[in-house]
Design an enzyme around this catalytic site. Structure first.
Site, PDB file in Angstrom:
ATOM      1  N   HIS A  95       5.597  -4.879   8.773  1.00  0.00           N
ATOM      2  CA  HIS A  95       5.603  -6.429   9.237  1.00  0.00           C
ATOM      3  C   HIS A  95       5.773  -7.301   8.089  1.00  0.00           C
ATOM      4  CE1 HIS A  95       3.271  -5.172  13.271  1.00  0.00           C
ATOM      5  NE2 HIS A  95       4.515  -4.962  13.474  1.00  0.00           N
ATOM      6  N   SER A 142       1.779  -5.353   3.518  1.00  0.00           N
ATOM      7  CA  SER A 142       3.185  -5.243   3.825  1.00  0.00           C
ATOM      8  C   SER A 142       4.072  -6.309   2.986  1.00  0.00           C
ATOM      9  CB  SER A 142       3.555  -5.521   5.135  1.00  0.00           C
ATOM     10  OG  SER A 142       2.745  -6.510   5.645  1.00  0.00           O
ATOM     11  N   GLU A 199       0.542  -0.731  16.638  1.00  0.00           N
ATOM     12  CA  GLU A 199      -0.567   0.599  16.235  1.00  0.00           C
ATOM     13  C   GLU A 199      -1.138   0.843  17.461  1.00  0.00           C
ATOM     14  OE1 GLU A 199      -2.468   0.425  12.531  1.00  0.00           O
ATOM     15  OE2 GLU A 199      -4.066   1.744  13.329  1.00  0.00           O
ATOM     16  N   CYS A 207       0.702  -1.222  -0.124  1.00  0.00           N
ATOM     17  CA  CYS A 207       0.059  -0.199   0.092  1.00  0.00           C
ATOM     18  C   CYS A 207       1.034   1.212   0.042  1.00  0.00           C
ATOM     19  CB  CYS A 207      -0.930   0.159   1.235  1.00  0.00           C
ATOM     20  SG  CYS A 207       0.133   0.048   2.730  1.00  0.00           S
ATOM     21  N   ASN A 231      -3.091  -6.937   8.808  1.00  0.00           N
ATOM     22  CA  ASN A 231      -3.832  -6.935   7.631  1.00  0.00           C
ATOM     23  C   ASN A 231      -3.897  -8.357   6.639  1.00  0.00           C
ATOM     24  OD1 ASN A 231      -2.566  -6.059   4.610  1.00  0.00           O
ATOM     25  ND2 ASN A 231      -1.136  -5.284   6.304  1.00  0.00           N
TER      26      ASN A 231
HETATM   27 FE1  SF4 Z   1      -1.253   3.009   6.065  1.00  0.00          FE
HETATM   28 FE2  SF4 Z   1      -1.110   0.643   7.254  1.00  0.00          FE
HETATM   29 FE3  SF4 Z   1      -3.291   1.211   5.635  1.00  0.00          FE
HETATM   30 FE4  SF4 Z   1      -0.820   0.643   4.456  1.00  0.00          FE
HETATM   31  S1  SF4 Z   1      -2.276  -0.737   5.681  1.00  0.00           S
HETATM   32  S2  SF4 Z   1      -2.246   2.464   4.052  1.00  0.00           S
HETATM   33  S3  SF4 Z   1       0.506   1.390   6.119  1.00  0.00           S
HETATM   34  S4  SF4 Z   1      -2.593   2.456   7.646  1.00  0.00           S
END
Ligand code: SF4
Length: 503
Positions: free
Chosen positions: A237, A462, A322, A208, A420
């Site tokens: 991560h 990530s 976070e 992202c 995520n």
């Molecule tokens: Fe930002 Fe985390 Fe969303 Fe990526 S996943 S846009 S690093 S908040």
């Protein structure tokens, strides 16, 4: 040799495996292998594995060690026509299957010669990077029986590790032959997974804007200041990203106290609490903040709600960096709500002054369930001005939801500590499709794919795109013929770099 075929055949029969997993004895050497490659049963096989013993070329190999070929090639000095070099993209998965059998396994090139190799020939072949040498593989796989789109594998058990016909060679040979039954068991797992025909890539997937920015911050800091650049916590991560940046001079630490006075320090994408900033200032660190702007937004909301006198219900996971950072903005006022049960039990000071915030990487459905309970209990619950679950999380979950239903199984690329990425697995499972998280192709357990025809692939925010390519390549080695992409939504988000590293 007959003894090699017999060892493999016994294991196939003893394992009660499909009798269609035929074990053919080809005989040793180029001409026998070329003849065997032309047999109808070999030509018609849906998948073809070459297995047997070989000579170790790498000094670190021991008798009984197993080499799974990433590539099979002929010794450049053999007579024309030389078989083509072939790559075997499923090697990492086959290697994992064999390790589960308790074997010591390496992956790498296998080379074939026309005559038993020893002395200077071995040294010359070792210098090419090949791990083992044999007399058959290149002619069985690189010639007319070659993969041609069908799944193929090549496994060699190291028999001798140096000069041939030395004292001990026979016992080394016996060790290698005794290893072959376990190889057969691993190859059976591979054969059962060679049903994959279609890969569907969920889009968007992988990096992202916040992760790209955070990685670029460390790269720029290394360019501008030179190593070492200290990074508090993993910058994002993902084990591969961290290993790559470590190799380039980044030093990852858990605490600012671990950073030398006055050094250059980067805060990770997940954000830090004010206490951490103060500790960094006390050590006179030259800090660069790689916190994702969307996490920074949640920090700002926490301060605003706190200034308003609210009790803040932070929907998130305990121990995640976070949430730790956000809680640090107003420690006395923030209560962590991890699930529906917490939502039913959480206590607040004044039910008319309650607000909520959400960790950016949670599953949309989980948060909806929690909010239903909270809104029921606290009708005056104040919401953040815009969704805290970020665009990247939402989009990746939507894409996985749409893809999963059409797939037999889903592979999600991401590290185990990536929130995520783990949520993507849950989203797929909620859609009724078994899903697994892997750090790369080597993490794929072939048993997950047994009988699967369509495999969905996604990656957490990530996880580097190259790892997705690696997984897709590995699936092609199981027979996947088509790779399609399903785009749920297009992304064009970009974040500006912190001023300290702008060029
Ligand atoms: Fe930002 Fe985390 Fe969303 Fe990526 S996943 S846009 S690093 S908040």
């Amino acid at each position: 040799m007959r003894t090699e075929a017999a060892a493999l055949r016994r294991a196939v029969l003893a394992g009660g495996h499909d009798p269609a997993d035929a074990v053919l004895h080809t005989g040793a050497g180029r001409s026998r292998s070329e003849r065997a490659a032309g047999w109808a049963v070999v030509q018609d096989a849906g998948a073809l594995a070459v297995a047997g013993i070989g000579g170790g070329l790498d000094a670190a190999l021991n008798p009984g060690d197993v080499v799974v070929a990433t590539e099979v090639r002929a010794d450049p000095s053999v007579a024309e026509p030389r078989p083509a070099t072939i790559t075997l993209p499923a090697a990492a998965m086959v290697a994992s299957a064999l390790r589960r059998q308790g074997l010591t396994v390496r992956t790498g090139p296998v080379v074939s010669t026309e005559r038993l190799a020893h002395g200077p020939t071995r040294d010359r072949l070792a210098a090419t990077g090949a791990l083992t040498v044999d007399l058959e593989s290149a002619w069985l796989l690189g010639g007319s029986a070659g993969p041609a789109g069908r799944p193929a594998a090549c496994v060699r058990v190291v028999a001798d590790t140096g000069a041939l016909f030395q004292p001990g060679t026979l016992s080394q040979m016996r060790t290698a032959l005794a290893t072959l039954p376990a190889v057969a068991a691993g190859l059976h797992e591979w054969a059962a997974a060679t049903t994959v025909r279609r890969v569907v890539l969920a889009a968007p997937r992988s990096f992202c804007a916040g992760v790209e920015r955070a990685i670029l911050v460390v790269e720029r800091a290394l360019e501008l200041h030179g190593p070492p650049v200290y990074v508090r916590k993993q910058i994002v991560h993902n084990t591969h990203v961290v290993a790559d940046l470590s190799a380039r001079g980044a030093v990852f630490v858990d605490d600012v106290e671990d950073i030398p006075q006055g050094a250059v320090a980067v805060f990770s994408a997940h954000g830090v609490s004010p206490t951490v900033r103060s500790a960094a200032a006390a050590r006179e660190l030259s800090t660069i903040d790689a916190t994702c702007p969307l996490v920074t937004k949640v920090h700002a909301e926490a301060r605003r709600f706190s200034d308003h006198g609210d009790t803040i219900l932070l929907i998130g996971h305990a121990g995640h960096e976070e949430t730790d950072g956000v809680v640090g903005e107003a420690p006395g006022r923030i209560r962590l709500v991890q699930d529906v049960r917490d939502a039913e039990q959480v206590r607040v000071d004044d039910p008319r002054r309650v607000s909520y915030l959400v960790q950016t990487t949670l599953a949309v459905d989980d948060v909806t369930d929690i909010l239903t309970v909270l809104r029921d209990r606290f009708p005056d619950l104040a919401a953040p001005p815009s969704d805290d679950i970020c665009y990247a999380t939402t989009n990746r979950q939507r894409a996985v939801h749409e893809v999963a239903a059409a797939c037999d199984t889903m592979i999600v690329v991401g590290s185990a500590n990536s929130s995520n990425s783990r949520r993507l697995v849950e989203v797929a499972e909620r859609a009724g499709t078994p899903a697994r998280l892997v750090d790369g192709a080597a993490g794929i357990d072939l048993r997950w794919l047994a009988g699967a025809r369509t495999v969905g692939v996604s990656a957490g925010a990530s996880a580097p795109p190259a790892l997705v390519d690696e997984v897709v390549g590995a699936l092609s080695g199981l027979g996947a013929r088509t790779v399609e992409e399903h785009t749920a939504v297009r992304e064009d988000v970009r974040f500006m770099l912190p001023k300290e590293v702008r060029l």
